[in-house]
Design a protein around this motif. Structure first.
Motif, PDB file in Angstrom:
ATOM      1  N   UNK A   1       0.822  -1.204   0.000  1.00  0.00           N
ATOM      2  CA  UNK A   1       0.000   0.000   0.000  1.00  0.00           C
ATOM      3  C   UNK A   1       0.862   1.263   0.000  1.00  0.00           C
ATOM      4  N   UNK A   2       1.941   1.253   0.787  1.00  0.00           N
ATOM      5  CA  UNK A   2       2.816   2.428   0.852  1.00  0.00           C
ATOM      6  C   UNK A   2       3.512   2.655  -0.488  1.00  0.00           C
ATOM      7  N   UNK A   3       4.081   1.584  -1.050  1.00  0.00           N
ATOM      8  CA  UNK A   3       4.769   1.725  -2.338  1.00  0.00           C
ATOM      9  C   UNK A   3       3.804   2.175  -3.425  1.00  0.00           C
ATOM     10  N   UNK A   4       2.599   1.612  -3.442  1.00  0.00           N
ATOM     11  CA  UNK A   4       1.607   1.997  -4.448  1.00  0.00           C
ATOM     12  C   UNK A   4       1.186   3.453  -4.263  1.00  0.00           C
ATOM     13  N   UNK A   5       1.034   3.897  -3.011  1.00  0.00           N
ATOM     14  CA  UNK A   5       0.666   5.286  -2.742  1.00  0.00           C
ATOM     15  C   UNK A   5       1.742   6.248  -3.227  1.00  0.00           C
ATOM     16  N   UNK A   6       2.993   5.769  -3.260  1.00  0.00           N
ATOM     17  CA  UNK A   6       4.102   6.603  -3.748  1.00  0.00           C
ATOM     18  C   UNK A   6       4.142   6.673  -5.267  1.00  0.00           C
ATOM     19  N   UNK A   7       3.304   5.871  -5.921  1.00  0.00           N
ATOM     20  CA  UNK A   7       3.282   5.866  -7.380  1.00  0.00           C
ATOM     21  C   UNK A   7       4.123   4.789  -8.015  1.00  0.00           C
ATOM     22  N   UNK A   8       4.652   3.854  -7.214  1.00  0.00           N
ATOM     23  CA  UNK A   8       5.418   2.748  -7.777  1.00  0.00           C
ATOM     24  C   UNK A   8       4.439   1.793  -8.469  1.00  0.00           C
ATOM     25  N   UNK A   9       4.693   1.496  -9.714  1.00  0.00           N
ATOM     26  CA  UNK A   9       3.828   0.583 -10.446  1.00  0.00           C
ATOM     27  C   UNK A   9       3.937  -0.825  -9.840  1.00  0.00           C
ATOM     28  N   UNK A  10       2.797  -1.492  -9.616  1.00  0.00           N
ATOM     29  CA  UNK A  10       2.872  -2.855  -9.080  1.00  0.00           C
ATOM     30  C   UNK A  10       3.751  -3.778  -9.920  1.00  0.00           C
ATOM     31  N   UNK A  11       3.830  -3.528 -11.216  1.00  0.00           N
ATOM     32  CA  UNK A  11       4.661  -4.375 -12.078  1.00  0.00           C
ATOM     33  C   UNK A  11       6.137  -4.267 -11.727  1.00  0.00           C
ATOM     34  N   UNK A  12       6.510  -3.243 -10.952  1.00  0.00           N
ATOM     35  CA  UNK A  12       7.902  -3.060 -10.538  1.00  0.00           C
ATOM     36  C   UNK A  12       8.111  -3.463  -9.077  1.00  0.00           C
TER      37      UNK A  12
END
Length: 467
Positions: A119-130
């Protein structure tokens, strides 16, 4: 002056109690002419006056530079031997929205191991594919959520997870890439709780069982085998353990190639850093070169193509960039008997600070050693052996087990404990109902809060007894 017999053999009495060891402190930490230490141009006294203490301080340029350096080192060295690298940042070391943005901007992918980290990484805009998803007990909800979002790969830790991930992928109409975490049996020379590749522990699938798990993966249309994964432990200084793990995994990798492609090999992380002046941490450039040479030589010996090599540095990026600031509350000398027959005693000085095991659990968990310096002033006093203790109701609540500080250390002094950027905030707790400290990033003479500290109101807000 004879050395204090209570000092551990490795701890050397410093010639200068004000000196900051450059192997331990962040690049931006410097002591000014007036004796006050500044990080990235912001004085410790100003930081505490503005944000309070305890306080986690992250040298942003240091962190960003180490992230870029990790990617550059592995890209260069794996490219040199004829393949490529995939570099993940191990989020468990320290993760916030800002930190996730920093590593993404440096070109790194992100390794997560819970739904919260996702959730934190996704909120930062990191694409789930990465992202890559680790863990020995991923919940059904976490698997479903990350598969639906398009997670880059899932590291399966057991045979049951193969079924769970395959069912989630089929449900969402996707083909999910997976790695198989293999327990190589290589034991890193670290604390037992940091060694994660012995046979008797919770992570991974044995080398003997891995072929059957891979065959199961290949039989399922909703799964794609990306490769094998290994993690031998943490805080590892040399390349020998990684090399032996790579050789064992590549032997299995070679066998698996008979029945289909195995495009990648993930050698994990665990690269060590210096916490004290005697820690001999190898530069990441050297480790990258050594791993590249080992993989290239072993593939040549086996007569197989070089796979893409993935790694997962975390501590080596976050650790050295962080410093924790504390305020000294009390100073107490304790006479300790060192010889029962003669009655000889020695003095251990306890310097108690306003934090402790709630903001740095590693000394209590692993008997981890740290360094410390007075950062609010300079001193010409002689060195005195001290133990920096926390404020919690535990005798094991120690921040620095042994260090030399100036003998004139007094209440109100500020102490800086370097190399606290990894696994300190991540492991922080509310023990004794203490709020977790804020995290501030410092850069170009300015500070900003990147994780807010907790107040007593925050602690009470969760207490349903007040509803």
């Amino acid at each position: 002056m004879s050395p204090n017999p209570l000092a551990p053999d490795w701890l050397l009495e410093p010639d200068d109690v004000d000196e900051l060891d450059r192997s331990v402190w962040s690049h931006g930490a410097l002591r000014g002419d007036d004796g006050v230490v500044a990080v990235a141009g912001v004085r410790a006294t100003e930081l505490v006056a503005r944000h309070g203490s305890p306080l986690y301080v992250v040298d942003e340029d240091d962190f960003r530079g180490r992230a870029r350096g990790a990617k550059e080192a592995f890209d260069r060295e794996l490219g040199r031997v004829g393949t490529s690298a995939v570099v993940y940042y191990a989020a468990k070391a320290f993760l916030s929205v800002e930190v996730a943005r920093w590593v993404a901007e440096a070109g790194l992918r992100v390794d997560i191991c819970t739904g919260g980290e996702f959730a934190v990484a996704a909120a930062a805009g990191v694409e789930p594919s990465r992202m890559a998803f680790h863990g020995n007990n991923k919940s059904l909800a976490e698997i479903d959520r990350t598969v639906a979002a398009g997670i880059g790969n899932i590291v399966v830790d057991n045979a049951e997870e193969v079924v769970r991930v395959a069912e989630a992928a089929a449900r969402h109409g996707v083909v999910q890439s997976v790695r198989v975490r293999v327990n190589s049996g290589v034991h890193a020379s670290t604390h037992d709780y940091l060694a994660t590749a012995r046979e008797d522990q919770k992570f991974g699938i044995t080398l003997a069982d891995a072929p059957a798990v891979v065959a199961d993966i290949r039989s399922r249309p909703s799964l794609r085998l990306l490769g094998l994964h290994s993690h031998i432990g943490s805080q590892i200084f040399g390349s020998d353990g990684f090399g032996e793990a790579a050789r064992r995994l590549l032997a299995l990798h070679s066998e698996l190639l008979v029945d289909g492609p195995v495009p990648e090999l993930n050698l994990g992380g665990g690269f060590g850093i210096a916490y004290t002046s005697v820690d001999d941490a190898r530069p990441l450039d050297e480790l990258a070169a050594a791993l590249a040479d080992i993989v290239a030589a072993e593939c040549a010996r086996l007569g197989i193509p070089l796979p893409v090599v993935a790694v997962e540095p975390g501590r080596v990026i976050a650790g050295p960039s962080g410093t924790t600031l504390y305020t000294v509350g009390t100073v107490k000398d304790v006479a300790v008997t060192v010889d029962e027959q003669t009655g000889e005693t020695a003095v251990r000085r306890y310097v108690s600070v306003d934090g402790g095991m709630s903001d740095n659990a590693r000394p209590a968990l692993y008997e981890a050693d740290y360094s410390a310096r007075v950062v609010s002033r300079a001193s010409s006093a002689a060195p005195a052996l001290v133990r920096v203790a926390g404020k919690h109701c535990e005798s094991g609540d120690l921040v620095v087990l042994a260090e030399y500080l100036p003998a004139d250390v007094v209440p109100g002094d500020l102490l800086g404990v370097p190399a606290t950027g990894a696994y300190c905030w991540s492991l922080a707790s509310n023990y004794n109902h203490v709020g977790r400290p804020p995290v501030v990033a410092v850069r170009d003479g300015a500070s900003r809060v990147i994780v807010r500290g907790e107040t007593e109101a925050d602690l009470l807000a969760r207490d349903a007894g007040l509803d």
